[in-house]
Design a protein around this motif. Sequence first.
Motif: not given
Length: 78
Positions: A6-12
């Motif tokens: 999982r990761a923040a949307k901005s990191d993907l």
Amino acid sequence: MGCRERAAKSDLLRIVMNKDECVPDHRGTLPGRGAYVHPALHCLDLAVRRRAFSRAFKVQGALDTAALRLHVERTAPQ
């Protein structure tokens, strides 16, 4: 999609289908169904190996990820 972490949307990196090719969506504004992956080669390779893009975009067969791989190679931190 690749490493399944999982990761923040901005990191993907958002990926969309353009005909039969997976392309990066830098701004997140291209139309269509999107799939998200970490912008790293190992994560992209895992997604390709698991055929995650085919499942995410609900298509059969292999998808062309060459442009996507080039983009990740250029932008990935070294």
